[in-house]
Motif scaffolding. Structure first.
Motif, PDB file in Angstrom:
ATOM      1  N   TRP A  49       0.850  -1.187   0.000  1.00  0.00           N
ATOM      2  CA  TRP A  49       0.000   0.000   0.000  1.00  0.00           C
ATOM      3  C   TRP A  49       0.890   1.243   0.000  1.00  0.00           C
ATOM      4  CZ3 TRP A  49      -5.133   0.769  -0.555  1.00  0.00           C
ATOM      5  CH2 TRP A  49      -5.612   2.056  -0.308  1.00  0.00           C
ATOM      6  N   LEU A  50       0.553   2.216  -0.830  1.00  0.00           N
ATOM      7  CA  LEU A  50       1.291   3.475  -0.909  1.00  0.00           C
ATOM      8  C   LEU A  50       0.333   4.631  -0.699  1.00  0.00           C
ATOM      9  CD1 LEU A  50       3.551   2.770  -4.033  1.00  0.00           C
ATOM     10  CD2 LEU A  50       4.224   2.668  -1.624  1.00  0.00           C
ATOM     11  N   ASP A  51       0.766   5.621   0.087  1.00  0.00           N
ATOM     12  CA  ASP A  51       0.019   6.856   0.299  1.00  0.00           C
ATOM     13  C   ASP A  51       0.834   8.028  -0.234  1.00  0.00           C
ATOM     14  OD1 ASP A  51      -2.487   6.278   1.526  1.00  0.00           O
ATOM     15  OD2 ASP A  51      -1.453   5.772   3.388  1.00  0.00           O
ATOM     16  N   TYR A  52       0.174   8.864  -1.037  1.00  0.00           N
ATOM     17  CA  TYR A  52       0.840  10.022  -1.636  1.00  0.00           C
ATOM     18  C   TYR A  52       0.199  11.300  -1.098  1.00  0.00           C
ATOM     19  CZ  TYR A  52       2.052  13.512  -5.175  1.00  0.00           C
ATOM     20  OH  TYR A  52       2.482  14.652  -5.813  1.00  0.00           O
ATOM     21  N   ASP A  53       1.026  12.155  -0.503  1.00  0.00           N
ATOM     22  CA  ASP A  53       0.567  13.452  -0.012  1.00  0.00           C
ATOM     23  C   ASP A  53       0.456  14.396  -1.210  1.00  0.00           C
ATOM     24  OD1 ASP A  53       0.085  15.871   1.154  1.00  0.00           O
ATOM     25  OD2 ASP A  53       1.744  15.788   2.588  1.00  0.00           O
ATOM     26  N   ALA A  54      -0.774  14.608  -1.653  1.00  0.00           N
ATOM     27  CA  ALA A  54      -1.009  15.366  -2.883  1.00  0.00           C
ATOM     28  C   ALA A  54      -1.301  16.830  -2.590  1.00  0.00           C
ATOM     29  CB  ALA A  54      -2.159  14.743  -3.675  1.00  0.00           C
ATOM     30  N   ALA A  55      -0.620  17.400  -1.591  1.00  0.00           N
ATOM     31  CA  ALA A  55      -0.836  18.806  -1.263  1.00  0.00           C
ATOM     32  C   ALA A  55      -0.465  19.722  -2.420  1.00  0.00           C
ATOM     33  CB  ALA A  55      -0.029  19.176  -0.019  1.00  0.00           C
ATOM     34  N   ALA A  56       0.430  19.258  -3.291  1.00  0.00           N
ATOM     35  CA  ALA A  56       0.796  20.062  -4.458  1.00  0.00           C
ATOM     36  C   ALA A  56      -0.390  20.235  -5.402  1.00  0.00           C
ATOM     37  CB  ALA A  56       1.971  19.408  -5.194  1.00  0.00           C
ATOM     38  N   ILE A  57      -1.311  19.279  -5.368  1.00  0.00           N
ATOM     39  CA  ILE A  57      -2.516  19.373  -6.201  1.00  0.00           C
ATOM     40  C   ILE A  57      -3.596  20.157  -5.469  1.00  0.00           C
ATOM     41  CG2 ILE A  57      -4.310  18.046  -7.376  1.00  0.00           C
ATOM     42  CD1 ILE A  57      -2.326  15.738  -7.581  1.00  0.00           C
ATOM     43  N   ALA A  58      -3.819  19.796  -4.189  1.00  0.00           N
ATOM     44  CA  ALA A  58      -4.807  20.486  -3.357  1.00  0.00           C
ATOM     45  C   ALA A  58      -4.420  20.267  -1.900  1.00  0.00           C
ATOM     46  CB  ALA A  58      -6.225  19.977  -3.626  1.00  0.00           C
ATOM     47  N   GLU A  59      -4.365  21.328  -1.131  1.00  0.00           N
ATOM     48  CA  GLU A  59      -4.005  21.226   0.271  1.00  0.00           C
ATOM     49  C   GLU A  59      -5.001  20.315   1.002  1.00  0.00           C
ATOM     50  OE1 GLU A  59      -1.549  21.803   3.422  1.00  0.00           O
ATOM     51  OE2 GLU A  59      -1.283  22.675   1.418  1.00  0.00           O
ATOM     52  N   GLY A  60      -4.447  19.318   1.749  1.00  0.00           N
ATOM     53  CA  GLY A  60      -5.304  18.390   2.484  1.00  0.00           C
ATOM     54  C   GLY A  60      -5.685  17.145   1.724  1.00  0.00           C
ATOM     55  N   LEU A  61      -5.178  16.981   0.487  1.00  0.00           N
ATOM     56  CA  LEU A  61      -5.526  15.833  -0.350  1.00  0.00           C
ATOM     57  C   LEU A  61      -4.475  14.731  -0.206  1.00  0.00           C
ATOM     58  CD1 LEU A  61      -7.368  14.576  -2.567  1.00  0.00           C
ATOM     59  CD2 LEU A  61      -5.859  15.669  -4.260  1.00  0.00           C
ATOM     60  N   THR A  62      -4.939  13.491   0.036  1.00  0.00           N
ATOM     61  CA  THR A  62      -4.074  12.312   0.090  1.00  0.00           C
ATOM     62  C   THR A  62      -4.661  11.236  -0.801  1.00  0.00           C
ATOM     63  OG1 THR A  62      -3.450  12.792   2.378  1.00  0.00           O
ATOM     64  CG2 THR A  62      -3.018  10.572   1.579  1.00  0.00           C
ATOM     65  N   ILE A  63      -3.813  10.608  -1.614  1.00  0.00           N
ATOM     66  CA  ILE A  63      -4.250   9.554  -2.529  1.00  0.00           C
ATOM     67  C   ILE A  63      -3.470   8.279  -2.205  1.00  0.00           C
ATOM     68  CG2 ILE A  63      -4.464   8.831  -4.939  1.00  0.00           C
ATOM     69  CD1 ILE A  63      -4.440  11.803  -5.705  1.00  0.00           C
ATOM     70  N   GLY A  64      -4.178   7.193  -2.031  1.00  0.00           N
ATOM     71  CA  GLY A  64      -3.543   5.926  -1.707  1.00  0.00           C
ATOM     72  C   GLY A  64      -4.022   4.803  -2.604  1.00  0.00           C
ATOM     73  N   GLY A  65      -3.176   3.804  -2.762  1.00  0.00           N
ATOM     74  CA  GLY A  65      -3.550   2.653  -3.574  1.00  0.00           C
ATOM     75  C   GLY A  65      -2.685   1.461  -3.227  1.00  0.00           C
ATOM     76  N   GLY A  66      -3.197   0.267  -3.513  1.00  0.00           N
ATOM     77  CA  GLY A  66      -2.424  -0.922  -3.188  1.00  0.00           C
ATOM     78  C   GLY A  66      -2.943  -2.169  -3.844  1.00  0.00           C
TER      79      GLY A  66
END
Length: 435
Positions: free
Chosen positions: A344-361
């Motif tokens: 499982w990987l979690d990506y801190d996508a604050a560069a796209i939108a503050e407070g956004l996290t995207i994960g997948g596995g």
């Protein structure tokens, strides 16, 4: 799809067809609370209470057997009403003994569950000819066959002491005494069966933290649980006892990475599984003893400033070591895949939108047997999952998708019976607000 022994072929899509009579409708409600009160900074009372209610209406046109005339089906239906109440009270006292920090917990808990099951079954046969393998026909509810009420009650008293020494060694020990009661009432034909058990179980664990980040540990745990359900003859199931040894090593070279490995040996008596002689799948058999031993590995931590992940792998070697049915001794335990792995990987996508996290596995489960008779293998499968979380102000919006690509796979393949499909794509959206 079970082997039918017929000479005529069936369409490849037939395994995915089902009768319009089939349905599974359920409603659930629950309410509870968690209460904490500090009498002093070193003396704390905690209470957790939960009440849950569930109703289920389950009906199925089920495959029975195949012969020269075609595929033979019968219908059954279960209406279930289940209620559960659980409460757990603990009192924790923190103190210092010499140079060691000590935490003593005493507690009492209570759980009561009641399940009313009304079953409809009369073995009216519906024959589907090979020349026209269609399930598009009317199915009538079968006649009432049984009404039962099962009530399960557990009460327990327990104590646990946790001592952390100044040199990095931690010792934890505990004892629990439980009282179990199970009552099975035949509401249609009359009669009641009653079973009572009680047991004292214990645990002990030892851990040592080295300055270089290594933490070895070892533990021994006993368990005792009353099995809810009945045999095909209507007798309540016997309780299960378990003993487990475990040893492991955790390594944390820095605050961003944790590696762990463990080996274990678990012995459990009176393990229950569905009785293959009951076409309604509502009765159980029990093996004398099942042994499970294996290895678990895990790595979790930050890969870089925006990406973190978890990888896990487990190997399980299970065996039925004792049973009144000599034919299953030496077989693998049911529902026990030898290999399971997940990433499982979690990506801190604050560069796209503050407070956004995207994960997948990905999740991998190797092949396994659905029953202790080991008559048929359930094939292995790999599934993908996705999670998206967005935090803004006091709100958190979570989107979770399991089996992302809606892959078709078998959840279980039963001996000389057939296979049930695994769960398809499931999407869950949750909105939380912090006050």
């Amino acid at each position: 799809m079970p082997a039918c022994g017929c000479r005529a072929g069936l369409p490849g899509s037939f395994a995915y067809r089902q009768s319009a009579y089939n349905h599974f409708d359920t409603e659930q409600q629950s309410v509870g609370w968690e209460l904490t009160h500090e009498f002093t900074p070193d003396l704390t009372f905690n209470q957790r209470l939960r009440y849950a209610h569930q109703t289920t209406d389950y009906a199925q046109l089920d495959f029975g057997w195949a012969d020269a005339t075609g595929l033979n089906y019968y219908a059954f239906r279960n209406d279930e009403d289940a209620k559960t109440l659980g409460i757990d009270n603990t009192l924790e006292w923190k103190s210092v003994i010499g140079s060691a920090d000590n935490s003593l917990i005493i507690g009492a808990d209570y759980q009561r569950s009641r399940s009313d099951v009304t079953q409809y079954l009369d073995y009216t046969i519906y024959t589907v000819p090979y020349a026209d393998p269609s399930l598009d026909f009317a199915v009538a509810d079968p006649a009432l066959s049984s009404m039962t009420r099962s009530t399960y009650t557990e009460k327990g008293l327990y104590v646990q002491d946790h001592v952390k020494f100044a040199n990095g060694t931690t010792l934890t020990g505990g004892l629990r005494h439980s009282w179990f009661e199970i009552e099975v009432e035949d509401l249609s034909g009359g009669g009641t069966q009653w079973q009572e058990n009680d047991a004292t179980t214990g645990m002990i664990g030892l851990t040592h933290d080295f300055a270089n980040g290594l933490t070895p540990y070892a533990s021994y745990t006993e368990g005792f649980i009353q099995n809810v359900g009945t045999t095909l003859a209507g007798d309540p199931l016997k309780p299960s006892e378990s003993k487990q040894w475990e040893a492991g090593l955790r390594y944390q070279p820095n605050s961003a990475l944790m590696l762990s490995a463990a080996i274990f040996d678990l012995r459990k008596t009176n393990v229950k599984e569905y009785d293959l002689n009951d076409p309604t799948w509502s009765s159980f058999t029990q093996a004398g003893e099942v042994r499970s031993r294996g290895l678990e590995l895990e790595a979790r931590g930050a890969i870089n400033s925006v990406l973190q992940g978890v990888f896990s792998y487990s190997y399980l070697d299970s065996e039925v070591t004792k049973s009144t049915d000599a034919s299953i001794v030496g077989n693998e335990n049911s529902m026990s895949p030898n290999h399971q792995a997940a990433i499982w990987l979690d990506y801190d996508a604050a560069a796209i939108a503050e407070g956004l996290t995207i994960g997948g596995g990905l999740r991998y489960v190797s092949s396994f047997y659905a029953t202790q008779s080991n008559g048929r293998v359930t094939p292995s499968y790999t599934l993908a999952d996705l999670a998206v979380s967005y935090e803004v102000s006091d709100f958190t919006l979570d989107l979770n998708v399991t089996n992302l690509f809606d892959r078709d796979y078998y959840g279980n393949c039963y001996d000389s019976y057939g296979c049930s499909k695994g769960e398809g794509r499931t999407i869950t959206v949750t909105l939380n607000r912090s006050f």
